[in-house]
Write an enzyme that holds these catalytic residues in place. Structure first.
Site, mmCIF file in Angstrom:
data_model
loop_
_atom_site.group_PDB
_atom_site.id
_atom_site.type_symbol
_atom_site.label_atom_id
_atom_site.label_comp_id
_atom_site.label_asym_id
_atom_site.label_seq_id
_atom_site.Cartn_x
_atom_site.Cartn_y
_atom_site.Cartn_z
ATOM 1 N N LYS A 213 -162.307 -14.492 25.845
ATOM 2 C CA LYS A 213 -163.450 -13.608 26.140
ATOM 3 C C LYS A 213 -164.670 -14.396 26.615
ATOM 4 C CE LYS A 213 -166.282 -12.657 22.876
ATOM 5 N NZ LYS A 213 -167.655 -12.634 22.450
ATOM 6 N N ASN A 214 -165.006 -15.460 25.893
ATOM 7 C CA ASN A 214 -166.249 -16.161 26.216
ATOM 8 C C ASN A 214 -166.170 -16.919 27.548
ATOM 9 O OD1 ASN A 214 -167.402 -15.105 23.953
ATOM 10 N ND2 ASN A 214 -167.143 -16.931 22.692
ATOM 11 N N CYS B 14 -173.925 -10.433 18.943
ATOM 12 C CA CYS B 14 -173.821 -10.391 17.484
ATOM 13 C C CYS B 14 -175.107 -10.896 16.841
ATOM 14 C CB CYS B 14 -172.646 -11.245 17.027
ATOM 15 S SG CYS B 14 -171.071 -10.413 17.227
ATOM 16 N N ARG C 120 -181.367 -16.275 18.561
ATOM 17 C CA ARG C 120 -180.605 -16.772 19.710
ATOM 18 C C ARG C 120 -181.545 -16.957 20.896
ATOM 19 N NH1 ARG C 120 -174.801 -13.775 19.610
ATOM 20 N NH2 ARG C 120 -174.223 -15.645 20.763
ATOM 21 N N ASP D 121 -167.542 -20.095 15.388
ATOM 22 C CA ASP D 121 -166.838 -18.810 15.523
ATOM 23 C C ASP D 121 -165.619 -18.704 14.606
ATOM 24 O OD1 ASP D 121 -168.656 -18.076 17.430
ATOM 25 O OD2 ASP D 121 -167.434 -18.755 19.098
ATOM 26 N N ARG E 183 -165.061 -5.888 20.111
ATOM 27 C CA ARG E 183 -165.800 -6.575 21.173
ATOM 28 C C ARG E 183 -165.055 -7.809 21.649
ATOM 29 N NH1 ARG E 183 -172.022 -7.250 19.836
ATOM 30 N NH2 ARG E 183 -171.681 -8.499 21.676
HETATM 31 C C1 EPZ Z 1 -171.777 -18.891 22.681
HETATM 32 O O1 EPZ Z 1 -173.010 -18.272 22.340
HETATM 33 C C2 EPZ Z 1 -170.698 -17.894 22.303
HETATM 34 N N1 EPZ Z 1 -170.944 -16.663 23.052
HETATM 35 C C3 EPZ Z 1 -170.723 -17.637 20.811
HETATM 36 O O2 EPZ Z 1 -169.620 -16.813 20.497
HETATM 37 C C4 EPZ Z 1 -170.587 -18.972 20.075
HETATM 38 O O3 EPZ Z 1 -170.749 -18.742 18.683
HETATM 39 C C5 EPZ Z 1 -171.628 -19.966 20.542
HETATM 40 O O4 EPZ Z 1 -171.580 -20.111 21.985
HETATM 41 C C6 EPZ Z 1 -171.449 -21.358 19.938
HETATM 42 O O5 EPZ Z 1 -170.178 -21.872 20.267
HETATM 43 C C7 EPZ Z 1 -170.533 -16.550 24.310
HETATM 44 O O6 EPZ Z 1 -169.940 -17.451 24.883
HETATM 45 C C8 EPZ Z 1 -170.808 -15.260 24.972
HETATM 46 P P1 EPZ Z 1 -175.251 -21.448 22.248
HETATM 47 P P2 EPZ Z 1 -174.379 -18.832 22.898
HETATM 48 O O7 EPZ Z 1 -176.265 -21.278 23.311
HETATM 49 O O8 EPZ Z 1 -174.148 -19.348 24.270
HETATM 50 C C9 EPZ Z 1 -179.343 -22.820 20.155
HETATM 51 C C10 EPZ Z 1 -168.479 -15.046 19.495
HETATM 52 O O9 EPZ Z 1 -168.279 -14.721 18.291
HETATM 53 N N2 EPZ Z 1 -180.008 -22.475 21.455
HETATM 54 O O10 EPZ Z 1 -174.198 -22.485 22.426
HETATM 55 O O11 EPZ Z 1 -175.408 -17.820 22.681
HETATM 56 C C11 EPZ Z 1 -178.843 -21.588 19.414
HETATM 57 O O12 EPZ Z 1 -179.869 -21.025 18.625
HETATM 58 C C12 EPZ Z 1 -169.844 -15.510 19.951
HETATM 59 O O13 EPZ Z 1 -167.602 -14.980 20.364
HETATM 60 C C13 EPZ Z 1 -181.324 -22.813 21.647
HETATM 61 O O14 EPZ Z 1 -182.004 -23.336 20.759
HETATM 62 O O15 EPZ Z 1 -174.590 -20.053 21.903
HETATM 63 C C14 EPZ Z 1 -177.722 -22.169 18.580
HETATM 64 O O16 EPZ Z 1 -178.236 -22.754 17.401
HETATM 65 C C15 EPZ Z 1 -170.875 -15.397 18.876
HETATM 66 N N3 EPZ Z 1 -181.899 -22.498 22.855
HETATM 67 C C16 EPZ Z 1 -177.173 -23.280 19.462
HETATM 68 O O17 EPZ Z 1 -178.161 -23.545 20.437
HETATM 69 C C17 EPZ Z 1 -181.212 -21.921 23.864
HETATM 70 O O18 EPZ Z 1 -181.786 -21.682 24.941
HETATM 71 C C18 EPZ Z 1 -175.872 -22.947 20.166
HETATM 72 O O19 EPZ Z 1 -176.015 -21.719 20.876
HETATM 73 C C19 EPZ Z 1 -179.856 -21.580 23.653
HETATM 74 C C20 EPZ Z 1 -179.278 -21.883 22.437
#
Ligand code: EPZ
Length: 432
Positions: A22-23, A117, A122, A305, A397
């Site tokens: 999915k991702n 979620c 985020r 995840d 989802r």
């Molecule tokens: C992706 O979310 C996935 N979603 C999430 O999967 C997954 O948990 C996550 O990556 C981590 O592997 C999708 O791919 C659609 P990140 P994303 O940006 O991209 C911080 C599921 O269950 N951050 O890698 O939103 C953030 O707060 C979902 O399938 C910043 O600080 O995650 C977090 O602590 C849930 N600033 C860390 O980085 C930013 O601009 C990682 O978040 C962006 C992120």
């Protein structure tokens, strides 16, 4: 309201085939509108988040032809607006990839701020940092991300945080920028690599995806292609942990073993058996499993995840385990529900201290988010008696036909409308 009803206590035995990731699909579908030629994508998972994103690109003028539930043809030549603001789009996270895709192609995009979620704050700052470095102006106005550029120019960008979303989003825009972009401290997750491979199949020049440093030489135009999405490592991991939790024996097919190494290592550590094949993995467990310490990390570390599924498994294993969540601060919401089933877990800040119990007992629980919901299904499968998991729309989802796949492995589970007393009675008669 739809719910799962599960009669626990049966080991899961048999074979299951894993769907597309999915991702990865979310990034790839958004990227597909960056060319005016037709793109054919196979192995798309049939889940709600994908339906929402396909609807969103159709609404801005893309032609979306679903060959079947797992194959789609997309043509982005007739896109008539760069504004993606419908309310339903807010529900998913992956819609933010349309900022990178549309900004790259049309040098302008307005996309409603994403939801997804509720697992912690985020932020979007690293995405903005990347777009601004490429020369775009980015503002958050009236709940939307508004970005615009005269032209985009390659840049050297160092991400302060390792973010999957920011890496993919900035990579999309950089593909159609002028000159060389270097992304440092990039996310290395398999879906970053899959999106990069897809972009390269469309004529982009992306190198280094899967390492800390990604180099992108901008091209003026992308072309059509055919592409098949990689298997979903989280769905695979969920079935691996379900096999171990129910003392079952499952052959999990259509996977890439390398993507599952962190889960395999933990399962072996606590005493489960894992056998790897070229594109399958077999997980088997006999007797009580042991305890472990787990900390979620960016890939190739233990994925956030899979944290709820791991915690659930440790909650019925021997001894005391500690699980630390270092990516999202609000990802222990399912623990209250697990406690209703008899789990003994204390959450302090971002750490769960788990005292393994002998058994879970069925209860009415509610899925707080996608992966927390999947963990509750695993708990229900091993619990004594009936478990009702409410709010299954979260689970749908991201998991394709979860209850069907579980049924094929011998689980007593159905998805029913909570008002449908006849179906509920019939199920209970059948499994009693
Ligand atoms: C992706 O979310 C996935 N979603 C999430 O999967 C997954 O948990 C996550 O990556 C981590 O592997 C999708 O791919 C659609 P990140 P994303 O940006 O991209 C911080 C599921 O269950 N951050 O890698 O939103 C953030 O707060 C979902 O399938 C910043 O600080 O995650 C977090 O602590 C849930 N600033 C860390 O980085 C930013 O601009 C990682 O978040 C962006 C992120």
């Amino acid at each position: 309201m739809e719910q799962y009803i599960i009669k626990g206590g049966k080991p899961l035995i048999g074979e299951v085939t894993i769907s597309g990731y999915k991702n990865a699909a979310l990034g790839i579908i958004a990227a597909s509108v960056m060319t005016d030629e037709t793109v054919k994508i196979e192995n798309i998972p049939d889940v709600r988040d994908i339906d929402v994103l396909l609807q969103a690109i159709e609404d801005i003028g893309a032609k979306v032809e679903r060959i079947n539930r797992n194959t789609v043809k997309i043509n982005g030549s007739k896109i008539n607006t760069v504004e993606v603001e419908a309310d339903y789009v807010r529900k998913i996270r992956g819609s933010y990839y349309l900022v990178g895709a549309l900004l790259g192609k049309y040098k302008k995009a307005k996309v409603v701020l994403p939801g997804g979620c509720n697992i912690g704050s985020r932020p979007f700052d690293q995405h903005i940092k990347g777009f601004e470095a490429l020369g775009a102006s980015v503002k958050i106005e009236h709940g939307s991300i508004c970005s615009e550029a005269e032209g985009l120019n390659g840049a050297h960008i160092y991400f302060d945080v390792c973010s999957v979303g920011a890496t993919i989003n900035v990579m999309l825009a950089a593909c159609l920028s002028e000159g060389l972009t270097i992304l440092e401290n990039s996310a290395k997750e398999p879906h970053v690599v899959d999106v990069a491979n897809f972009l390269n199949s469309m004529g982009a020049n992306v190198k280094g995806a899967g390492t800390d440093v990604i180099r992108i030489k901008g091209v003026t135009k992308l072309h059509g292609c055919e592409y098949s999405i990689i298997p979903d490592q989280i769905e695979a991991g969920t079935f691996m942990f379900a096999a171990a939790a129910t003392k079952g024996d499952i052959l999990i097919k259509n996977i890439i073993p390398k993507h599952l190494e962190a889960f395999t290592a933990k399962l072996l550590e606590i005493g489960a058996q894992v056998e790897e094949f070229d594109d399958a993995v077999r997980v088997k467990a006999v007797g009580k499993l042991g305890s472990s310490h787990v900390k979620t990390l960016v890939y190739p570390g233990f994925l956030t995840d899979m944290q709820p599924q791991m915690t659930t498994l440790l909650a019925i294993s021997k001894g005391t385990s500690i699980v630390t969540e270092s990516i999202f601060e609000n990802r222990f919401k399912y623990v209250d529900e697990l406690s209703r089933m008899g789990a003994n877990i204390k959450v302090e800040s971002n750490t769960a201290i788990i005292d393994g119990v002998d058994k879970f007992t069925g209860a009415v629980v509610s899925a707080p988010d996608l992966r927390g919901g999947a963990a509750l299904v695993i708990a229900g499968l091993m619990a004594e008696g009936y478990t009702i998991v409410e709010d299954v729309e979260y689970i749908e989802r991201g998991y394709e036909k979860l209850e069907y796949k579980m049924q094929q492995l011998g689980a007593s589970i159905i998805k029913v409308d909570s008002e449908d007393t006849k179906a509920i009675k019939k199920f209970k008669l059948k499994v009693s």
